[in-house]
Design a protein around this motif. Structure first.
Motif, PDB file in Angstrom:
ATOM      1  N   GLU A 147       2.203  29.556   4.222  1.00 24.99           N
ATOM      2  CA  GLU A 147       2.980  29.952   3.053  1.00 24.99           C
ATOM      3  C   GLU A 147       2.788  31.453   2.840  1.00 24.99           C
ATOM      4  O   GLU A 147       1.955  32.077   3.496  1.00 24.99           O
ATOM      5  CB  GLU A 147       2.520  29.178   1.816  1.00 24.99           C
ATOM      6  N   ARG A 166       6.387  26.955   5.986  1.00 27.24           N
ATOM      7  CA  ARG A 166       6.598  26.479   4.620  1.00 27.24           C
ATOM      8  C   ARG A 166       6.461  24.965   4.600  1.00 27.24           C
ATOM      9  O   ARG A 166       6.682  24.290   5.601  1.00 27.24           O
ATOM     10  CB  ARG A 166       7.911  26.951   4.014  1.00 27.24           C
ATOM     11  N   TYR A 171       4.432  22.884  -0.412  1.00 30.84           N
ATOM     12  CA  TYR A 171       4.189  23.877  -1.459  1.00 30.84           C
ATOM     13  C   TYR A 171       5.454  24.621  -1.877  1.00 30.84           C
ATOM     14  O   TYR A 171       5.408  25.472  -2.775  1.00 30.84           O
ATOM     15  CB  TYR A 171       3.094  24.843  -1.030  1.00 30.84           C
ATOM     16  N   ASN A 172       6.587  24.307  -1.267  1.00 30.13           N
ATOM     17  CA  ASN A 172       7.863  24.804  -1.801  1.00 30.13           C
ATOM     18  C   ASN A 172       8.009  24.449  -3.282  1.00 30.13           C
ATOM     19  O   ASN A 172       8.569  25.206  -4.073  1.00 30.13           O
ATOM     20  CB  ASN A 172       9.040  24.191  -1.032  1.00 30.13           C
ATOM     21  N   ARG A 173       7.494  23.275  -3.644  1.00 30.55           N
ATOM     22  CA  ARG A 173       7.629  22.824  -5.022  1.00 30.55           C
ATOM     23  C   ARG A 173       6.884  23.739  -5.986  1.00 30.55           C
ATOM     24  O   ARG A 173       7.324  23.928  -7.121  1.00 30.55           O
ATOM     25  CB  ARG A 173       7.116  21.377  -5.123  1.00 30.55           C
ATOM     26  N   VAL A 179       9.001  28.502  -4.268  1.00 28.53           N
ATOM     27  CA  VAL A 179      10.425  28.833  -4.350  1.00 28.53           C
ATOM     28  C   VAL A 179      11.180  27.894  -5.279  1.00 28.53           C
ATOM     29  O   VAL A 179      12.061  28.333  -6.037  1.00 28.53           O
ATOM     30  CB  VAL A 179      11.060  28.854  -2.942  1.00 28.53           C
ATOM     31  N   ASP A 180      10.868  26.590  -5.251  1.00 28.73           N
ATOM     32  CA  ASP A 180      11.576  25.646  -6.126  1.00 28.73           C
ATOM     33  C   ASP A 180      11.376  26.014  -7.585  1.00 28.73           C
ATOM     34  O   ASP A 180      12.314  25.971  -8.392  1.00 28.73           O
ATOM     35  CB  ASP A 180      11.072  24.219  -5.887  1.00 28.73           C
ATOM     36  N   SER A 202      15.128  36.293  -4.442  1.00 26.19           N
ATOM     37  CA  SER A 202      13.676  36.128  -4.450  1.00 26.19           C
ATOM     38  C   SER A 202      12.971  37.479  -4.477  1.00 26.19           C
ATOM     39  O   SER A 202      11.940  37.645  -5.145  1.00 26.19           O
ATOM     40  CB  SER A 202      13.233  35.334  -3.220  1.00 26.19           C
ATOM     41  N   TYR A 210       6.871  35.192  -8.626  1.00 22.30           N
ATOM     42  CA  TYR A 210       6.177  34.602  -7.480  1.00 22.30           C
ATOM     43  C   TYR A 210       4.665  34.810  -7.593  1.00 22.30           C
ATOM     44  O   TYR A 210       3.875  33.937  -7.204  1.00 22.30           O
ATOM     45  CB  TYR A 210       6.701  35.191  -6.163  1.00 22.30           C
TER      46      TYR A 210
END
Length: 271
Positions: free
Chosen positions: A52, A111, A114-116, A119-120, A188, A195
């Motif tokens: 990540e 990735r 852990y996207n949750r 970025v999500d 982003s 972030y």
């Protein structure tokens, strides 16, 4: 040879590494990765490596360096597309569980679940409540993964604001990299501190004794790749597998065979 001491890496004021030195050190690490591959197949070990980090931090470059000299049958990379409507209705981590390694496999997530938490959450694909529920559950899921016999390693690549900007700008006019600048990438980029906050909360919730986060500063891509590969090797108890000496066998005799004119459609020699 790879270091086995698991030394910690942080920000560095060293000069950028020269390519010749980088290639020499990477060659040694590639030899160790091949030993890891043979050991994994021989012992039936299960290894899962999660990458990540910030956009432009160099995750793809690290993964490419790892894969350069090993077999894709043992080292498998998972870079999942956006979830389908059916997958959106499932427990979030459910789509990732079938992709975990079986015996004799090393799975690398470009990735991951852990996207949750990243970025999500930042881009509004889930609510804060959904992200918090994920973060409260993920340590227990990872404990179950580790207790099932999987060696789980999690890496976060961090890049400075200035270096991220330089790398993003370099993609704009490079036809080899323009695919890395989607509208979401640009959005982003503008949310640096969102972030940062999401990263901090993710670390606070999921940096556990059984599945810690390891952070690599990657303003110097070459050093970051070497440091991560060396550290990864230091965290896996692989050993060199005994092998018989290899000798090429004698080729069979032609017994009258004449080379046929099989090349009916040649690739043009343009270079």
């Amino acid at each position: 040879m790879a270091d086995k001491d698991g030394t910690d890496g942080g920000t560095s004021d060293k000069e950028p590494m020269k390519r010749k030195e980088y290639e020499r050190k990477l060659k040694d690490l590639h030899a160790e990765l091949v030993k890891l591959q043979l050991w994994t197949k021989h012992t039936g070990a299960k290894v899962c490596v999660v990458f990540e980090g910030r956009d432009g931090a160099g995750k793809g470059g690290v993964i490419k360096a790892i894969l350069e000299r090993v077999s894709p049958r043992t080292f498998r990379v998972m870079a999942l597309p956006p979830p389908t409507e059916r997958e959106k209705s499932q427990m979030f981590i459910q789509r990732y569980l079938p992709l975990l390694p079986a015996a004799g496999e090393i799975v690398i997530f470009d990735r991951s679940w852990y996207n949750r938490a990243g970025v999500d959450r930042v881009m509004g694909f889930c609510t804060d409540e959904m992200a918090k529920k994920f973060l409260s559950a993920v340590p227990y899921v990872e404990k179950a993964i580790v207790e099932s016999g999987v060696i789980l390693l999690k890496y976060w690549l961090e890049v400075s604001e200035e270096e991220q900007t330089r790398r993003m700008e370099s993609r704009i006019d490079d036809p080899r990299k323009i695919w890395k600048l989607s509208p979401m990438d640009l959005e982003s980029y503008s949310r640096w501190y969102d972030y940062s906050r999401a990263r901090d909360e993710m670390f606070e919730a999921s940096d556990t004794q059984w599945a810690p986060w390891f952070v690599a500063h990657s303003d110097d891509k070459k050093r970051a790749r070497l440091n991560i590969i060396s550290h990864m090797l230091s965290r896996i108890p692989y050993e060199e597998v005994p092998r018989e000496k290899i000798e090429l066998p004698k080729r069979q005799k032609a017994h009258g065979y004449q080379e046929a004119d099989y090349a009916r459609h040649l690739v043009p020699e343009r270079y």
